[in-house]
Design an enzyme around this catalytic site. Structure first.
Site, PDB file in Angstrom:
ATOM      1  N   THR A 134       0.813  -1.248   0.054  1.00  0.00           N
ATOM      2  CA  THR A 134       0.120  -0.252  -0.105  1.00  0.00           C
ATOM      3  C   THR A 134       0.518   1.062  -0.004  1.00  0.00           C
ATOM      4  O   THR A 134       2.037   1.139   0.274  1.00  0.00           O
ATOM      5  CB  THR A 134      -0.900  -0.240   1.350  1.00  0.00           C
ATOM      6  N   GLY A 146       0.641   0.061   5.318  1.00  0.00           N
ATOM      7  CA  GLY A 146       0.652  -1.119   6.170  1.00  0.00           C
ATOM      8  C   GLY A 146      -0.561  -2.277   6.592  1.00  0.00           C
ATOM      9  O   GLY A 146       0.329  -2.717   7.372  1.00  0.00           O
TER      10      GLY A 146
END
Length: 556
Positions: free
Chosen positions: A372, A458
């Site tokens: 991400t 994360g």
């Protein structure tokens, strides 16, 4: 050389602006977004240009082959929209997708190859948002990324290290091997990396819109790569052609005079972050930001929120999700009584929120979430974007098509469709969106104006990263750069995680003495944040980019 000196100066000085700002995980992405703002573009225009550039310079985290979730604030209409560009499962996918002989597959056994590839949604969603809020021509937004793809860019230390760490998996795909492992060796830091195939794909999208990706020869090549892989998936050209983004209503909750808004299901991130603040609202948070009490409060609130997340959160278009009940003030007050400032719960259990529907659910067993990138943007008109974009694991499915990587997003579903005879809400289903933890967030002040734009990379740790950063700004008065640089502390399911190599790691013995299961580990957060300060002379923007990545905040 001039550009390098400019970037070093930007990194050395506090990130401040008076009119507009872009914070991204790579300087070239921030530059591309800011160029659109300087050309008179909107926050959406800047987000699209930055996202296109991230497909080149941060291919391991996001790109054309993945999905995205976005909050957009329209300063003129004072409307907040939650745009859902989350990937969907193919129409042929069923609950047993990740089972072998009745047992769940290993993560990388499932993730690498075609099996876990979902229908990408980022570009289709951004196109829909651009039709509503864009100011510049669509094609203009891709010009910086096309030029950079053709000219090349210097490989960062972070990208080189990730390629080296994943070389064995990347080597299995011919296109990925040729791109990331030239002459059989991983890319070296500082090497100039060109991607003419991506330039051609971006040019096709610039000219033909998202249809260039979802229909025609590119779509056929995507489906062929997925279905023809040694670990085949189910994605078809019909799945790609039928993808539709969704505009949803953001979830919002009060906190000490502020209103925190974030992403609704299919993300669990927004609800979990709001639950954490619903619990912390009953606590005195005037504690040492780096001390054991701060870690205790953030960790315990996160552990309680994760217990509910793992039981109830999933794609609300396919299963009943009691969002209203999970965020109900009375329910959160009851849950807040579980939080003891001196002692951790032995094993947080899900609560019983009101307004439930459907069959009783089982909690999903923990499984990995990764990857991400995040963009935080404010334009000169006061419009704001918080965009979290992903291909899930680093390098996604390790399948490359036309210069970009495909996602492995379907591994965000529960591999087990049921536990002890009860269904798991986040089980695989046709056209269903896998549960996310992405939490793009915008905080509003008492006057209803934005005061913070924030989000993080994360995986499921996003929830803790965003919560800790917001506490740092709202309770502890930190500027964004200090907030995103704090030693990371947060819950992951029932475990309290502390960032290795920082002062947080030294808190482990004291927290274990309070009953916490503690893990000290590397935290690869990827926070970006903008703080809007209003005064007699107008708005001042302060930006923060996570020092754990290559990001920067740029503005005017």
């Amino acid at each position: 050389m001039v550009r390098l000196l400019f970037l070093l100066l930007c990194l050395a000085l506090p990130a401040q602006a008076q009119r507009q700002m872009v914070v991204a995980a790579h300087p070239m992405a921030a530059e591309a977004g800011l160029a659109m703002l300087r050309a008179g573009g909107s926050a959406i225009d800047a987000a699209i240009a930055a996202q296109a550039m991230l497909a080149l310079v941060e291919p391991q985290a996001s790109g054309l082959g993945g999905g995205a979730l976005m909050l957009h604030w329209d300063a003129n209409t004072r409307h907040l929209a939650a745009w859902d560009g989350r990937e969907t499962a193919p129409a042929a996918a069923g609950p047993g997708l990740f089972l072998r002989d009745g047992q769940p597959m290993g993560f990388y056994e499932a993730a690498v190859g075609g099996r876990a590839v979902g229908v990408p949604g980022a570009i289709r969603m951004l196109e829909a948002a651009h039709r509503r809020h864009g100011k510049l021509p669509w094609a203009q937004l891709f010009a910086p990324a096309i030029a950079a793809s053709e000219a090349g860019f210097p490989v960062t230390a972070r990208l080189a290290a990730q390629v080296a760490a994943d070389a064995d998996r990347l080597r299995r795909d011919p296109q990925a091997r040729a791109y990331f492992l030239p002459e059989g060796r991983p890319l070296a830091e500082g090497a100039r990396l060109r991607n003419p195939a991506l330039a051609a794909t971006l040019r096709a999208i610039a000219e033909g819109g998202a249809d260039a990706l979802h229909r025609g020869p590119i779509a056929a090549e995507i489906a062929g790569a997925v279905r023809g892989h040694a670990n085949p998936g189910l994605l078809t050209t019909d799945d790609l052609a039928g993808y539709a983004p969704m505009e949803r209503e953001a979830v919002c909750g009060p906190y000490r005079g502020f209103t925190i808004c974030s992403m609704p299901p299919p993300s669990s991130g927004g609800v979990a972050v709001l639950q954490i603040f619903g619990l912390l609202a009953h606590q005195d948070m005037l504690v040492d930001p780096r001390g054991v009490d701060a870690a205790h409060l953030l960790g315990e609130a996160g552990r309680i929120a994760f217990a509910d997340r793992n039981r109830y959160l999933a794609d609300a278009d396919h299963v009943p999700v009691p969002v209203r009940g999970l965020l109900d003030p009375t329910y959160l007050t009851i849950r807040a009584q579980l939080l003891d400032r001196d002692r951790a719960l032995a094993a947080p259990r899900p609560g019983n929120p009101p307004w439930q529907g459907g069959a009783p659910l089982a909690s999903q067993p923990p499984q990995p979430e990764h990857g991400t990138s995040h963009l935080s943007i404010v334009d000169a008109a006061g419009n704001a974007v918080a965009l979290t974009t992903t291909i899930e694991d680093a390098f996604g499915a390790r399948v490359m098509v036309r210069g970009f990587l495909l996602n492995n997003e379907l591994t965000d579903f529960s591999f087990l469709p049921e536990v002890e005879g009860r269904p798991v809400a986040n089980r695989v289903g046709p056209a269903k969106r896998p549960r996310s933890s992405m939490a793009p967030s915008i905080v509003f002040g008492p006057d209803g104006q934005p005061v913070v734009v924030v989000g993080s990379a994360g995986g499921s740790r996003i929830i803790g990263h965003v919560a800790q950063t917001l506490v740092a700004m709202l309770d502890w008065g930190m500027e964004p750069q200090a907030a995103v640089a704090l030693p990371r502390v947060g819950a992951l399911n029932a475990t309290l995680e502390l960032e290795a190599g920082t002062g947080a790691a030294a808190l482990a013995p004291a927290l274990e003495a309070r009953g916490f299961p503690v893990e000290v580990r590397v935290m690869n957060s990827g926070l970006t944040a903008i703080r809007l300060l209003r005064g007699p002379e107008g708005v001042r923007l302060l930006g923060g980019a996570d020092p754990r990545r290559d990001g920067v905040a740029l503005g005017d």
